[in-house]
Design a protein around this motif. Structure first.
Motif, PDB file in Angstrom:
ATOM      1  N   LEU A 207       0.836  -1.203   0.000  1.00  0.00           N
ATOM      2  CA  LEU A 207       0.000   0.000   0.000  1.00  0.00           C
ATOM      3  C   LEU A 207       0.871   1.253   0.000  1.00  0.00           C
ATOM      4  N   GLU A 208       1.937   1.215   0.778  1.00  0.00           N
ATOM      5  CA  GLU A 208       2.868   2.343   0.824  1.00  0.00           C
ATOM      6  C   GLU A 208       3.573   2.505  -0.523  1.00  0.00           C
ATOM      7  N   TYR A 209       3.961   1.388  -1.126  1.00  0.00           N
ATOM      8  CA  TYR A 209       4.673   1.448  -2.399  1.00  0.00           C
ATOM      9  C   TYR A 209       3.782   1.998  -3.513  1.00  0.00           C
ATOM     10  N   ARG A 210       2.545   1.517  -3.609  1.00  0.00           N
ATOM     11  CA  ARG A 210       1.689   1.985  -4.703  1.00  0.00           C
ATOM     12  C   ARG A 210       1.248   3.428  -4.493  1.00  0.00           C
ATOM     13  N   SER A 211       1.163   3.874  -3.219  1.00  0.00           N
ATOM     14  CA  SER A 211       0.771   5.263  -2.977  1.00  0.00           C
ATOM     15  C   SER A 211       1.829   6.230  -3.489  1.00  0.00           C
ATOM     16  N   ARG A 212       3.067   5.767  -3.556  1.00  0.00           N
ATOM     17  CA  ARG A 212       4.149   6.604  -4.092  1.00  0.00           C
ATOM     18  C   ARG A 212       3.890   6.988  -5.548  1.00  0.00           C
ATOM     19  N   PHE A 213       3.202   6.104  -6.269  1.00  0.00           N
ATOM     20  CA  PHE A 213       2.956   6.324  -7.690  1.00  0.00           C
ATOM     21  C   PHE A 213       1.528   6.785  -7.964  1.00  0.00           C
ATOM     22  N   GLY A 214       0.750   6.952  -6.888  1.00  0.00           N
ATOM     23  CA  GLY A 214      -0.606   7.447  -7.051  1.00  0.00           C
ATOM     24  C   GLY A 214      -1.535   6.476  -7.744  1.00  0.00           C
ATOM     25  N   LYS A 215      -1.290   5.183  -7.578  1.00  0.00           N
ATOM     26  CA  LYS A 215      -2.134   4.174  -8.212  1.00  0.00           C
ATOM     27  C   LYS A 215      -3.006   3.479  -7.162  1.00  0.00           C
ATOM     28  N   PRO A 216      -4.230   3.111  -7.532  1.00  0.00           N
ATOM     29  CA  PRO A 216      -5.155   2.565  -6.545  1.00  0.00           C
ATOM     30  C   PRO A 216      -4.974   1.079  -6.232  1.00  0.00           C
ATOM     31  N   ARG A 217      -4.205   0.352  -7.022  1.00  0.00           N
ATOM     32  CA  ARG A 217      -4.140  -1.109  -6.861  1.00  0.00           C
ATOM     33  C   ARG A 217      -2.697  -1.584  -6.957  1.00  0.00           C
TER      34      ARG A 217
END
Length: 322
Positions: free
Chosen positions: A115-125
């Motif tokens: 969740l932390e990693y994908r939030s870096r790229f602004g992606k929901p999944r």
């Protein structure tokens, strides 16, 4: 006297005492505590190594809604290498350790980490690709019940050719050096059989799908349209241009075993067994795995012919994308 070899610099640190202690705690909790159940719907990718899992990872990561980083191996019970995760995913090591220390279980750490990693790229999944995921489906379903699983399958004869020479490269002083790997063929055949049969046991489940490497190469758009429909994601033609995307997770020096993710798909890796396997090796594969080859649709029956090596379209990087 032994041959002196140039020592390979270690890009990612080995698990240390902290990692081993956390791993054992997670193992114990897995047996005695129900553990974390995620509300998310991540995408999991697995299959026998050298079957196109890396190609699938880069395609998924190109989709605007999905973040699929480097291989983490985190679905393996008790697996933690904070240094490896820090280097591969560009987190401070202390940050990874704090996250692990604050998580009550391995599954909770996995969920928080991605969740932390994908939030870096602004992606929901988020998505996770590790070939061994195909062997960890009971764990995945227990802790990530809304997940979808993509089983990558490739002609086992070609997989064996690739496994036998993997890893292909080392990086020394920023330069690619041939690793001259030559693995025994029998374990390679057994590995393909074990991984594929383990995945096939879940055929028919609504959360499971199979993607053949050859279909992905020969009919990229059709295959991917069906895949993203299964994932309940909108079609985006950008995924066909995955090789044009630049990101830290596709750095060929950092991840030297698959430098071809930066190049478009092509067919020279298909059917390489006709060139690379001797008659005896083809016969050995037929004796050990022909039934499975038929089951997954690569031959009509077990009467397929073995024969002397033939000249096929070749390329110096004939096993790209896998």
């Amino acid at each position: 006297m032994g041959i002196l070899r140039e020592k390979k610099p270690r890009i990612t640190p080995r698990p240390d005492l902290f990692d081993r202690v956390m791993g054992w705690k997670w193992r114990l909790k897995n047996y005695f505590v129900a553990g974390h159940v995620s509300d998310g719907a991540p995408v999991m990718v697995g299959g026998c190594p050298r079957s196109g899992t890396t190609l699938m990872r880069t395609i998924l990561d190109t989709h605007p809604n999905i973040c699929c980083g480097p291989e983490s191996s985190l679905m393996r019970l008790g697996a933690l290498s904070s240094g490896k995760l820090a280097v591969r995913f560009d987190f401070p090591r202390d940050y990874v350790r704090t996250m692990a220390r604050e998580s009550h279980s391995q599954a909770e750490f996995i969920d928080r980490f991605f969740l932390e990693y994908r939030s870096r790229f602004g992606k929901p999944r988020w998505a996770e690709k590790s070939p061994r995921n195909v062997l960890r489906l009971p764990y995945i379903r227990k802790h990530f019940p809304k997940s979808r699983f993509i089983h990558m399958i490739r002609d086992g004869r070609d997989v064996v050719c690739s496994l036998r020479t993997h890893p292909r490269f080392r990086v020394i002083n920023g330069e690619f050096v041939d690793a001259n790997t030559w693995n025994p063929i029998k374990p390679c055949i057994r590995r393909w059989v074990h991984c594929v049969e383990t995945g096939l046991a879940h055929r028919g489940e609504p959360w499971y799908t199979e993607v053949r490497y050859e279909d992905l190469i020969n009919d990229s758009e059709g295959t991917l349209r069906r895949l993203f429909e299964f994932l309940e994601e909108d079609w985006d033609p950008a995924v066909l241009d995955f090789h044009r995307v630049k990101s830290e997770s596709r750095d060929v020096v950092k991840f030297p075993q698959n430098p071809e993710v930066k190049r478009p798909m092509y067919t020279s890796a298909m059917g390489r067994w006709r060139r690379d396997l001797t008659i005896d090796e083809q016969g050995l594969f037929k004796a050990m795995a022909s039934d499975l080859l038929v089951k997954v649709g690569y031959e009509k029956d077990d009467q397929w012919e073995v024969g002397p090596a033939v000249d096929c379209e070749s390329d110096s990087d004939s096993d790209r994308h896998t």
